[in-house]
Motif scaffolding. Structure first.
Motif, short mmCIF file in Angstrom:
data_model
loop_
_atom_site.label_atom_id
_atom_site.label_comp_id
_atom_site.label_asym_id
_atom_site.label_seq_id
_atom_site.Cartn_x
_atom_site.Cartn_y
_atom_site.Cartn_z
N THR A 12 26.41 -15.87 10.45
CA THR A 12 26.91 -14.84 9.53
C THR A 12 28.43 -14.94 9.42
OG1 THR A 12 27.16 -13.17 11.26
CG2 THR A 12 25.00 -13.32 10.17
N GLU A 13 28.98 -14.21 8.45
CA GLU A 13 30.43 -14.24 8.22
C GLU A 13 31.24 -13.76 9.43
OE1 GLU A 13 31.22 -12.12 4.57
OE2 GLU A 13 30.93 -13.96 3.40
N CYS A 29 18.64 -7.04 2.90
CA CYS A 29 19.06 -5.79 2.27
C CYS A 29 18.96 -5.89 0.75
CB CYS A 29 20.49 -5.45 2.68
SG CYS A 29 20.65 -5.15 4.45
N GLY A 71 24.83 -15.73 1.50
CA GLY A 71 25.39 -14.59 0.76
C GLY A 71 24.55 -13.33 0.88
N GLU A 72 23.28 -13.47 1.27
CA GLU A 72 22.45 -12.28 1.44
C GLU A 72 22.80 -11.58 2.75
OE1 GLU A 72 18.55 -13.18 -1.17
OE2 GLU A 72 18.58 -14.11 0.80
N GLN A 73 22.42 -10.30 2.82
CA GLN A 73 22.77 -9.49 3.97
C GLN A 73 21.54 -9.11 4.77
OE1 GLN A 73 24.93 -6.38 1.95
NE2 GLN A 73 26.88 -7.38 2.41
N LYS A 81 25.45 -4.42 8.02
CA LYS A 81 24.87 -5.58 7.33
C LYS A 81 25.65 -6.83 7.73
CE LYS A 81 23.59 -2.64 3.49
NZ LYS A 81 23.86 -2.26 2.12
N TYR A 82 24.90 -7.88 8.10
CA TYR A 82 25.51 -9.17 8.41
C TYR A 82 25.26 -10.10 7.24
CZ TYR A 82 26.05 -8.03 13.43
OH TYR A 82 26.41 -7.48 14.63
N LYS A 83 26.33 -10.58 6.62
CA LYS A 83 26.22 -11.48 5.48
C LYS A 83 26.03 -12.92 5.95
CE LYS A 83 28.32 -11.93 0.98
NZ LYS A 83 29.49 -11.59 0.18
N ALA A 85 26.42 -16.67 6.14
CA ALA A 85 27.44 -17.65 5.73
C ALA A 85 26.87 -19.06 5.70
CB ALA A 85 28.63 -17.59 6.67
#
Length: 120
Positions: A12-13, A29, A71-73, A81-83, A85
């Motif tokens: 994730t980001e 999400c 890009g999804e969370q 929310k973890y985006k 990466a």
């Protein structure tokens, strides 16, 4: 019969990392349940349907299983929310086992801070 599972690492980001099978279901999400490979999604849906035919306890089958995308969370236990990466396919190290968990009474639970669905 031994099944061979492909593995992925989701990054994730905020540099959170989780390794799982390609059919591991996560809550996306704004969408619903999702896993990595579209081919695996079809297999997953068939396996869930077969389980329902054999079991007294019916597994709730999601209407649609989405494909995880960068890009999804993903939803966390704290409501954050973890985006995503990166999604990297990884080789499963020899001697590493893969387990399926089933939590009674709840089809969904939090694992490693993320909302997931019972494995099959």
């Amino acid at each position: 019969e031994t099944k061979v599972y492909k593995l992925i690492e989701i990054v994730t980001e905020n540099d959170f990392k989780i390794r799982c099978t390609t059919t591991h279901l996560f809550w996306i999400c704004g969408k619903g349940w999702g896993c990595h490979e579209s081919k695996q999604r079809i297999l997953l849906e068939k396996q869930m349907a077969m389980m329902n035919n054999k079991s007294k306890k019916k597994v709730k089958i999601p209407e649609i299983i989405y494909e995880l995308q960068i890009g999804e969370q993903l939803l966390t236990v704290g409501g954050n929310k973890y985006k995503i990466a990166a999604i990297n396919e990884i080789e499963r190290p020899k001697g590493i086992s893969v387990y399926s968990l089933i939590v009674n009474k709840n089809d969904c639970f939090f694992a490693n801070d993320l909302l997931v669905k019972n494995a099959i």
